[in-house]
Design an enzyme around this catalytic site. Sequence first.
Site, PDB file in Angstrom:
ATOM      1  N   LYS A   1       2.322   0.570  13.145  1.00 50.72           N
ATOM      2  CA  LYS A   1       0.951   0.633  12.647  1.00 50.72           C
ATOM      3  C   LYS A   1       0.035  -0.303  13.435  1.00 50.72           C
ATOM      4  O   LYS A   1      -1.132   0.026  13.698  1.00 50.72           O
ATOM      5  CB  LYS A   1       0.924   0.304  11.154  1.00 50.72           C
ATOM      6  CG  LYS A   1       1.646   1.329  10.291  1.00 50.72           C
ATOM      7  CD  LYS A   1       1.112   2.731  10.518  1.00 50.72           C
ATOM      8  CE  LYS A   1       1.769   3.766   9.635  1.00 50.72           C
ATOM      9  NZ  LYS A   1       1.229   5.136   9.862  1.00 50.72           N
TER      10      LYS A   1
ATOM     11  N   ILE B   1       6.696   8.773  10.281  1.00 51.36           N
ATOM     12  CA  ILE B   1       7.698   8.217   9.377  1.00 51.36           C
ATOM     13  C   ILE B   1       6.993   7.268   8.412  1.00 51.36           C
ATOM     14  O   ILE B   1       6.344   6.310   8.852  1.00 51.36           O
ATOM     15  CB  ILE B   1       8.794   7.457  10.158  1.00 51.36           C
ATOM     16  CG1 ILE B   1       9.436   8.357  11.217  1.00 51.36           C
ATOM     17  CG2 ILE B   1       9.839   6.897   9.205  1.00 51.36           C
ATOM     18  CD1 ILE B   1      10.146   9.560  10.676  1.00 51.36           C
TER      19      ILE B   1
ATOM     20  N   LEU C   1      -2.270  11.055   9.217  1.00 51.51           N
ATOM     21  CA  LEU C   1      -1.318  10.540   8.235  1.00 51.51           C
ATOM     22  C   LEU C   1       0.122  10.770   8.660  1.00 51.51           C
ATOM     23  O   LEU C   1       1.043  10.207   8.061  1.00 51.51           O
ATOM     24  CB  LEU C   1      -1.528  11.227   6.874  1.00 51.51           C
ATOM     25  CG  LEU C   1      -2.919  11.182   6.251  1.00 51.51           C
ATOM     26  CD1 LEU C   1      -2.946  12.066   5.003  1.00 51.51           C
ATOM     27  CD2 LEU C   1      -3.308   9.754   5.889  1.00 51.51           C
ATOM     28  N   GLY C   2       0.339  11.625   9.660  1.00 56.36           N
ATOM     29  CA  GLY C   2       1.683  12.058  10.017  1.00 56.36           C
ATOM     30  C   GLY C   2       2.544  10.935  10.575  1.00 56.36           C
ATOM     31  O   GLY C   2       2.044   9.980  11.170  1.00 56.36           O
TER      32      GLY C   2
ATOM     33  N   SER D   1      -1.340   0.378   7.685  1.00 58.68           N
ATOM     34  CA  SER D   1      -0.590  -0.053   6.507  1.00 58.68           C
ATOM     35  C   SER D   1      -0.714  -1.550   6.302  1.00 58.68           C
ATOM     36  O   SER D   1      -0.897  -2.327   7.256  1.00 58.68           O
ATOM     37  CB  SER D   1       0.889   0.321   6.682  1.00 58.68           C
ATOM     38  OG  SER D   1       1.692  -0.261   5.663  1.00 58.68           O
TER      39      SER D   1
ATOM     40  N   TYR E   1       8.308  -0.377  11.267  1.00 54.66           N
ATOM     41  CA  TYR E   1       7.247   0.491  10.739  1.00 54.66           C
ATOM     42  C   TYR E   1       5.893  -0.208  10.851  1.00 54.66           C
ATOM     43  O   TYR E   1       4.903   0.373  11.326  1.00 54.66           O
ATOM     44  CB  TYR E   1       7.551   0.837   9.286  1.00 54.66           C
ATOM     45  CG  TYR E   1       6.429   1.503   8.540  1.00 54.66           C
ATOM     46  CD1 TYR E   1       6.107   2.840   8.771  1.00 54.66           C
ATOM     47  CD2 TYR E   1       5.684   0.799   7.596  1.00 54.66           C
ATOM     48  CE1 TYR E   1       5.063   3.447   8.081  1.00 54.66           C
ATOM     49  CE2 TYR E   1       4.652   1.405   6.904  1.00 54.66           C
ATOM     50  CZ  TYR E   1       4.344   2.728   7.154  1.00 54.66           C
ATOM     51  OH  TYR E   1       3.312   3.331   6.469  1.00 54.66           O
TER      52      TYR E   1
ATOM     53  N   ARG F   1       3.564  -7.088  -7.857  1.00 50.32           N
ATOM     54  CA  ARG F   1       2.888  -7.106  -6.560  1.00 50.32           C
ATOM     55  C   ARG F   1       1.748  -6.106  -6.507  1.00 50.32           C
ATOM     56  O   ARG F   1       0.701  -6.363  -5.908  1.00 50.32           O
ATOM     57  CB  ARG F   1       3.901  -6.835  -5.454  1.00 50.32           C
ATOM     58  CG  ARG F   1       3.336  -6.798  -4.053  1.00 50.32           C
ATOM     59  CD  ARG F   1       4.459  -6.722  -3.025  1.00 50.32           C
ATOM     60  NE  ARG F   1       3.983  -6.258  -1.731  1.00 50.32           N
ATOM     61  CZ  ARG F   1       3.853  -4.976  -1.392  1.00 50.32           C
ATOM     62  NH1 ARG F   1       4.180  -4.023  -2.248  1.00 50.32           N
ATOM     63  NH2 ARG F   1       3.404  -4.640  -0.197  1.00 50.32           N
TER      64      ARG F   1
ATOM     65  N   HIS G   1       1.691  -3.203   5.911  1.00 54.53           N
ATOM     66  CA  HIS G   1       2.860  -3.752   6.587  1.00 54.53           C
ATOM     67  C   HIS G   1       2.581  -4.142   8.033  1.00 54.53           C
ATOM     68  O   HIS G   1       3.442  -4.721   8.695  1.00 54.53           O
ATOM     69  CB  HIS G   1       4.027  -2.792   6.444  1.00 54.53           C
ATOM     70  CG  HIS G   1       4.403  -2.596   5.004  1.00 54.53           C
ATOM     71  ND1 HIS G   1       4.897  -3.619   4.232  1.00 54.53           N
ATOM     72  CD2 HIS G   1       4.279  -1.521   4.182  1.00 54.53           C
ATOM     73  CE1 HIS G   1       5.084  -3.180   2.998  1.00 54.53           C
ATOM     74  NE2 HIS G   1       4.715  -1.919   2.942  1.00 54.53           N
TER      75      HIS G   1
END
Length: 267
Positions: free
Chosen positions: A137, A71, A68-69, A108, A133, A171, A110
């Site tokens: 991922k 930014i 999970l680590g 994510s 970001y 959303r 994203h």
Amino acid sequence: MKRVLITGAAGRIGTVLRTQLRDEFRLRLTDIHSIQDLQTDEEFIRLDLADADGLEAAMQGIDTVIHLGGIPDESEFARILQANIAGTYNVFEAARMARVQRIIFASSIHAVGFYPRSETIDSSVLPRPDTLYGVSKAFGENLARLYFDKHGIESVCIRICSFEERPQDLRHLSTWLSHDDAVQLFRRCILADSVGYSILYGVSDNDRSWFVTPDAERLGYRPRDNAEAFAVEITESQNLNSTDDPLAELLMGGPFVAREYGQGHRS
């Protein structure tokens, strides 16, 4: 008991997971931040993802890593590069050196944020990241593919959607991942006999969902929460967190598609 290492254990998702999973698994926790409510049966190692040797040492005797680590939002490329790209590589390489069997990677929505909301997508779609970001991922997903094909390390890449106690805006009626469903999903990824290389969406059983998750179903994930229970309240609210950018209202990434940098928006 399976031995599980959680990176980023002091964060929002890590905090929920460790408090719900610590009675079932032996947890070793790492983060650059301290954990104030650490329990006696939890082992904590303060560790930066840049510390490759420290990561390898922390993974000794571990069965599964929950990574999970990093930014957790959009930022300058230098920070994304160090924490989310180089840091994720360090995690996978340390896992290989320590002979870890499985990695659960927190990807994510994203990574696919530029898909239109009018579509329903599954894990076979190509990445369409909405931010640096999101690019990081997508990198992690491809790194997981490499380490499975070349080194045999099983991986589940969870494209985490809107992880919240309750949905906050319109959303989220499509993207909400409740805390309880998130815990169930990660638990199933730990306990499944075999996961191979899988990509799945971390989302609750929302009527308006944009995602098809056959791999999650195959692992035994049965979400119980549905954002529709909050639909009337959210629709009538005057605080819908809407944006002036029409593109953000059409694409899955929401406000992330419309901004270059900054903080303040959650998944």
